[in-house]
Design a protein around this motif. Sequence first.
Motif, PDB file in Angstrom:
ATOM      1  N   LEU A 176       0.830  -1.204   0.000  1.00 22.15           N
ATOM      2  CA  LEU A 176       0.000   0.000   0.000  1.00 22.15           C
ATOM      3  C   LEU A 176       0.868   1.259   0.000  1.00 22.15           C
ATOM      4  O   LEU A 176       0.582   2.219  -0.721  1.00 22.15           O
ATOM      5  CB  LEU A 176      -0.931  -0.006   1.211  1.00 22.15           C
ATOM      6  CG  LEU A 176      -1.804   1.234   1.394  1.00 22.15           C
ATOM      7  CD1 LEU A 176      -2.754   1.394   0.222  1.00 22.15           C
ATOM      8  CD2 LEU A 176      -2.572   1.161   2.714  1.00 22.15           C
ATOM      9  N   LEU A 177       1.927   1.248   0.818  1.00 25.26           N
ATOM     10  CA  LEU A 177       2.822   2.406   0.875  1.00 25.26           C
ATOM     11  C   LEU A 177       3.472   2.645  -0.486  1.00 25.26           C
ATOM     12  O   LEU A 177       3.566   3.796  -0.953  1.00 25.26           O
ATOM     13  CB  LEU A 177       3.901   2.174   1.940  1.00 25.26           C
ATOM     14  CG  LEU A 177       4.981   3.257   2.059  1.00 25.26           C
ATOM     15  CD1 LEU A 177       4.357   4.589   2.457  1.00 25.26           C
ATOM     16  CD2 LEU A 177       6.055   2.837   3.052  1.00 25.26           C
ATOM     17  N   LEU A 178       3.905   1.569  -1.132  1.00 27.89           N
ATOM     18  CA  LEU A 178       4.520   1.705  -2.457  1.00 27.89           C
ATOM     19  C   LEU A 178       3.523   2.256  -3.464  1.00 27.89           C
ATOM     20  O   LEU A 178       3.866   3.095  -4.313  1.00 27.89           O
ATOM     21  CB  LEU A 178       5.050   0.351  -2.915  1.00 27.89           C
ATOM     22  CG  LEU A 178       5.756   0.322  -4.276  1.00 27.89           C
ATOM     23  CD1 LEU A 178       6.967   1.244  -4.272  1.00 27.89           C
ATOM     24  CD2 LEU A 178       6.176  -1.104  -4.624  1.00 27.89           C
ATOM     25  N   LEU A 179       2.270   1.811  -3.359  1.00 26.78           N
ATOM     26  CA  LEU A 179       1.245   2.288  -4.276  1.00 26.78           C
ATOM     27  C   LEU A 179       0.952   3.767  -4.062  1.00 26.78           C
ATOM     28  O   LEU A 179       0.750   4.521  -5.012  1.00 26.78           O
ATOM     29  CB  LEU A 179      -0.038   1.465  -4.085  1.00 26.78           C
ATOM     30  CG  LEU A 179      -1.179   1.703  -5.080  1.00 26.78           C
ATOM     31  CD1 LEU A 179      -0.717   1.419  -6.499  1.00 26.78           C
ATOM     32  CD2 LEU A 179      -2.372   0.827  -4.735  1.00 26.78           C
ATOM     33  N   VAL A 180       0.964   4.198  -2.794  1.00 26.63           N
ATOM     34  CA  VAL A 180       0.674   5.599  -2.481  1.00 26.63           C
ATOM     35  C   VAL A 180       1.763   6.526  -2.998  1.00 26.63           C
ATOM     36  O   VAL A 180       1.484   7.619  -3.500  1.00 26.63           O
ATOM     37  CB  VAL A 180       0.476   5.777  -0.954  1.00 26.63           C
ATOM     38  CG1 VAL A 180       0.426   7.256  -0.585  1.00 26.63           C
ATOM     39  CG2 VAL A 180      -0.814   5.088  -0.507  1.00 26.63           C
ATOM     40  N   ILE A 181       3.033   6.105  -2.879  1.00 23.69           N
ATOM     41  CA  ILE A 181       4.132   6.980  -3.301  1.00 23.69           C
ATOM     42  C   ILE A 181       4.488   6.790  -4.776  1.00 23.69           C
ATOM     43  O   ILE A 181       5.348   7.499  -5.289  1.00 23.69           O
ATOM     44  CB  ILE A 181       5.390   6.759  -2.443  1.00 23.69           C
ATOM     45  CG1 ILE A 181       5.961   5.351  -2.674  1.00 23.69           C
ATOM     46  CG2 ILE A 181       5.094   7.003  -0.972  1.00 23.69           C
ATOM     47  CD1 ILE A 181       7.301   5.122  -1.987  1.00 23.69           C
ATOM     48  N   SER A 182       3.836   5.861  -5.468  1.00 25.64           N
ATOM     49  CA  SER A 182       4.171   5.606  -6.876  1.00 25.64           C
ATOM     50  C   SER A 182       4.011   6.834  -7.764  1.00 25.64           C
ATOM     51  O   SER A 182       4.829   7.034  -8.679  1.00 25.64           O
ATOM     52  CB  SER A 182       3.338   4.442  -7.418  1.00 25.64           C
ATOM     53  OG  SER A 182       1.956   4.728  -7.353  1.00 25.64           O
ATOM     54  N   PRO A 183       2.988   7.720  -7.544  1.00 21.49           N
ATOM     55  CA  PRO A 183       2.914   8.923  -8.392  1.00 21.49           C
ATOM     56  C   PRO A 183       4.133   9.818  -8.255  1.00 21.49           C
ATOM     57  O   PRO A 183       4.600  10.398  -9.243  1.00 21.49           O
ATOM     58  CB  PRO A 183       1.642   9.628  -7.900  1.00 21.49           C
ATOM     59  CG  PRO A 183       0.818   8.557  -7.295  1.00 21.49           C
ATOM     60  CD  PRO A 183       1.798   7.613  -6.677  1.00 21.49           C
ATOM     61  N   GLN A 184       4.644   9.948  -7.026  1.00 18.44           N
ATOM     62  CA  GLN A 184       5.840  10.773  -6.826  1.00 18.44           C
ATOM     63  C   GLN A 184       7.062  10.160  -7.501  1.00 18.44           C
ATOM     64  O   GLN A 184       7.885  10.869  -8.101  1.00 18.44           O
ATOM     65  CB  GLN A 184       6.108  10.960  -5.320  1.00 18.44           C
ATOM     66  CG  GLN A 184       5.161  11.915  -4.622  1.00 18.44           C
ATOM     67  CD  GLN A 184       3.753  11.354  -4.494  1.00 18.44           C
ATOM     68  OE1 GLN A 184       3.580  10.166  -4.245  1.00 18.44           O
ATOM     69  NE2 GLN A 184       2.746  12.211  -4.648  1.00 18.44           N
ATOM     70  N   LEU A 185       7.184   8.832  -7.417  1.00 20.14           N
ATOM     71  CA  LEU A 185       8.301   8.162  -8.086  1.00 20.14           C
ATOM     72  C   LEU A 185       8.206   8.332  -9.600  1.00 20.14           C
ATOM     73  O   LEU A 185       9.207   8.584 -10.274  1.00 20.14           O
ATOM     74  CB  LEU A 185       8.305   6.673  -7.722  1.00 20.14           C
ATOM     75  CG  LEU A 185       8.533   6.321  -6.254  1.00 20.14           C
ATOM     76  CD1 LEU A 185       8.429   4.817  -6.046  1.00 20.14           C
ATOM     77  CD2 LEU A 185       9.891   6.825  -5.778  1.00 20.14           C
ATOM     78  N   ALA A 186       6.976   8.197 -10.128  1.00 24.70           N
ATOM     79  CA  ALA A 186       6.790   8.372 -11.572  1.00 24.70           C
ATOM     80  C   ALA A 186       7.097   9.800 -11.998  1.00 24.70           C
ATOM     81  O   ALA A 186       7.680  10.037 -13.063  1.00 24.70           O
ATOM     82  CB  ALA A 186       5.359   7.996 -11.955  1.00 24.70           C
ATOM     83  N   LEU A 187       6.712  10.774 -11.165  1.00 25.21           N
ATOM     84  CA  LEU A 187       6.973  12.180 -11.494  1.00 25.21           C
ATOM     85  C   LEU A 187       8.471  12.459 -11.531  1.00 25.21           C
ATOM     86  O   LEU A 187       8.960  13.156 -12.434  1.00 25.21           O
ATOM     87  CB  LEU A 187       6.293  13.089 -10.471  1.00 25.21           C
ATOM     88  CG  LEU A 187       6.543  14.593 -10.646  1.00 25.21           C
ATOM     89  CD1 LEU A 187       6.024  15.070 -11.994  1.00 25.21           C
ATOM     90  CD2 LEU A 187       5.886  15.381  -9.508  1.00 25.21           C
ATOM     91  N   LEU A 188       9.227  11.919 -10.574  1.00 28.65           N
ATOM     92  CA  LEU A 188      10.675  12.132 -10.560  1.00 28.65           C
ATOM     93  C   LEU A 188      11.322  11.525 -11.808  1.00 28.65           C
ATOM     94  O   LEU A 188      12.229  12.123 -12.398  1.00 28.65           O
ATOM     95  CB  LEU A 188      11.278  11.521  -9.293  1.00 28.65           C
ATOM     96  CG  LEU A 188      10.935  12.219  -7.970  1.00 28.65           C
ATOM     97  CD1 LEU A 188      11.554  11.466  -6.800  1.00 28.65           C
ATOM     98  CD2 LEU A 188      11.416  13.662  -7.983  1.00 28.65           C
ATOM     99  N   ALA A 189      10.854  10.336 -12.210  1.00 30.23           N
ATOM    100  CA  ALA A 189      11.390   9.722 -13.427  1.00 30.23           C
ATOM    101  C   ALA A 189      11.034  10.555 -14.651  1.00 30.23           C
ATOM    102  O   ALA A 189      11.856  10.733 -15.560  1.00 30.23           O
ATOM    103  CB  ALA A 189      10.845   8.303 -13.581  1.00 30.23           C
TER     104      ALA A 189
END
Length: 296
Positions: A176-189
């Motif tokens: 769940l934590l990974l899913l929640v922060i996935s938009p931020q990770l995608a934005l940085l990429a």
Amino acid sequence: MLVLVLFGISTLAGNLLFGEAGLWVALAVSLFALIVEPVATSVLTLRMYRARPIHPAEAPDLWALIYELARRAKLESIPKLHYIPSTMINAFATGSRRHSAIALTDGLLHTLTPRELVGVIAHEIAHIANGDLRVMSLADYVSRLTSLMALVAKISILLSLPWLLSGQLNINWWGLLLLVISPQLALLAQLGLSRVRELDADHTAAELTGDPRGLASALARLEQINRSWLAWLLPGWGNPEPSWLRTHPPTGERITRLLALETSAHTPIPNTGSQFSPTSKPIRRPPRWHPGGFWR
């Protein structure tokens, strides 16, 4: 590598949310966006900016420049020139390699020198030649898809609170934590990909024109014009720091890289004046501001 990272984040988010079916759905939607989305986005973007085509008879010098740059870049088709009646200083390319358009604002045409204008247009031609329009459009679409799946996950958690509190439902909290922060990770990429493509476009533009100093001069002028009084009081205003939060590399770094490319395999393109007198009256009202930037 950055595109693969974006795909990985998106498919992982889909897998965590919907299982194996979500993984394949995320891949299918991304491939659909790769094929269809750039052309549709191009039409909508030009309409939103109130852009209109520039006829070759209106600006023969500009069209001659476009033809020469497209020939040097080995493009299959000539990008269509568009005029935006705005005082903002901006230029952008949109579409795909085969069906592309370059939009120039009134402010840009009346601010830059002919030599600087050649560099800016060559930079946009470079984006088209390097396939950046499709790549960045895909990156944006995948990033938005990841954000949508993360939002669905958050809503699902809120709706499941009664079962969670009663102990009737178990959740993989790490997933769940990974899913929640996935938009931020995608934005940085996505931001990292944007900076890389901008540097490559600068390099290609210098090769196309044989005059890296022209584009460097344009970048310096645009940086000086766009630097507001807030930037003097609050360093980094409008250009987030650290640098990995920016869509473009720092202007100083881009200029330094360009000036290191003084030699070129191409003959420099002669400076040309636009000689373009638009029939559309420029929009003089100030641009509106919103958290994502300026907009008309």
